[in-house]
Design a protein around this motif. Sequence first.
Motif, PDB file in Angstrom:
ATOM      1  N   THR A  61      -4.978  18.338  -1.730  1.00  0.00           N
ATOM      2  CA  THR A  61      -3.958  19.353  -1.467  1.00  0.00           C
ATOM      3  C   THR A  61      -4.106  19.891  -0.053  1.00  0.00           C
ATOM      4  OG1 THR A  61      -3.903  19.949  -3.802  1.00  0.00           O
ATOM      5  CG2 THR A  61      -2.994  21.547  -2.262  1.00  0.00           C
ATOM      6  N   VAL A  62      -5.338  20.130   0.376  1.00  0.00           N
ATOM      7  CA  VAL A  62      -5.578  20.593   1.750  1.00  0.00           C
ATOM      8  C   VAL A  62      -5.135  19.512   2.745  1.00  0.00           C
ATOM      9  CG1 VAL A  62      -7.352  21.288   3.417  1.00  0.00           C
ATOM     10  CG2 VAL A  62      -7.418  22.178   1.089  1.00  0.00           C
ATOM     11  N   ALA A  63      -5.422  18.251   2.446  1.00  0.00           N
ATOM     12  CA  ALA A  63      -4.983  17.152   3.321  1.00  0.00           C
ATOM     13  C   ALA A  63      -3.456  17.114   3.405  1.00  0.00           C
ATOM     14  CB  ALA A  63      -5.534  15.815   2.832  1.00  0.00           C
ATOM     15  N   ALA A  64      -2.754  17.351   2.277  1.00  0.00           N
ATOM     16  CA  ALA A  64      -1.289  17.394   2.282  1.00  0.00           C
ATOM     17  C   ALA A  64      -0.797  18.534   3.173  1.00  0.00           C
ATOM     18  CB  ALA A  64      -0.747  17.542   0.866  1.00  0.00           C
ATOM     19  N   CYS A  65      -1.481  19.667   3.131  1.00  0.00           N
ATOM     20  CA  CYS A  65      -1.130  20.790   4.008  1.00  0.00           C
ATOM     21  C   CYS A  65      -1.295  20.416   5.475  1.00  0.00           C
ATOM     22  CB  CYS A  65      -1.991  22.015   3.693  1.00  0.00           C
ATOM     23  SG  CYS A  65      -1.563  22.875   2.174  1.00  0.00           S
ATOM     24  N   ILE A  66      -2.379  19.741   5.796  1.00  0.00           N
ATOM     25  CA  ILE A  66      -2.638  19.343   7.183  1.00  0.00           C
ATOM     26  C   ILE A  66      -1.565  18.359   7.665  1.00  0.00           C
ATOM     27  CG2 ILE A  66      -4.252  18.063   8.659  1.00  0.00           C
ATOM     28  CD1 ILE A  66      -6.518  19.431   7.027  1.00  0.00           C
ATOM     29  N   ILE A  67      -1.202  17.409   6.821  1.00  0.00           N
ATOM     30  CA  ILE A  67      -0.146  16.452   7.166  1.00  0.00           C
ATOM     31  C   ILE A  67       1.164  17.201   7.422  1.00  0.00           C
ATOM     32  CG2 ILE A  67       1.324  14.614   6.206  1.00  0.00           C
ATOM     33  CD1 ILE A  67      -1.314  13.685   4.713  1.00  0.00           C
ATOM     34  N   LEU A  68       1.537  18.081   6.498  1.00  0.00           N
ATOM     35  CA  LEU A  68       2.786  18.826   6.637  1.00  0.00           C
ATOM     36  C   LEU A  68       2.756  19.745   7.848  1.00  0.00           C
ATOM     37  CD1 LEU A  68       5.578  19.482   5.611  1.00  0.00           C
ATOM     38  CD2 LEU A  68       4.545  21.031   3.924  1.00  0.00           C
ATOM     39  N   GLU A  69       1.640  20.420   8.072  1.00  0.00           N
ATOM     40  CA  GLU A  69       1.545  21.297   9.245  1.00  0.00           C
ATOM     41  C   GLU A  69       1.664  20.504  10.552  1.00  0.00           C
ATOM     42  OE1 GLU A  69      -2.092  23.488   8.605  1.00  0.00           O
ATOM     43  OE2 GLU A  69      -1.060  24.969   7.374  1.00  0.00           O
ATOM     44  N   GLY A  70       1.102  19.301  10.582  1.00  0.00           N
ATOM     45  CA  GLY A  70       1.246  18.445  11.759  1.00  0.00           C
ATOM     46  C   GLY A  70       2.706  18.126  12.028  1.00  0.00           C
TER      47      GLY A  70
END
Length: 136
Positions: free
Chosen positions: A121-130
């Motif tokens: 979930t944190v990785a998905a946040c990082i992808i989306l924030e990028g």
Amino acid sequence: MRILGIDYGDARVGVAVSDLLGMTAQGVKTIKNTGIKHLLTEINEVLTEYKPEKIVIGLPKNMDGSEGFRAEATYKFAKKLETVYDGEIIFWDERLSSVGAARYLNETNTRGKKRKNVLDTVAACIILEGYLSKNN
């Protein structure tokens, strides 16, 4: 306008969503990948709740920028996703997103089972924030 972020993996799939202004990303959930039918059912529930205009899927690339077998699996997943979602699907270079997620969880001292449950979930946040930071 919401945008959904997905970190696709063989074991787990992380899901994040943007705020209504498309400025920040918040984690939604991690889905155990027990098969495409289950996965699409779970994602469809998220789609129904948030009604995203776009989906950003992390595309795993090798450090030299080439695409390997993991990228191919991600493209196949996106094709299946099109059966429940007819909006725009964008692929986003996810190199180092899992490393960034692990670093964040280290900083917040998240360990053990809890760590395993939130890493994607944190990785998905990082992808989306990028994606959001480059497109706002």
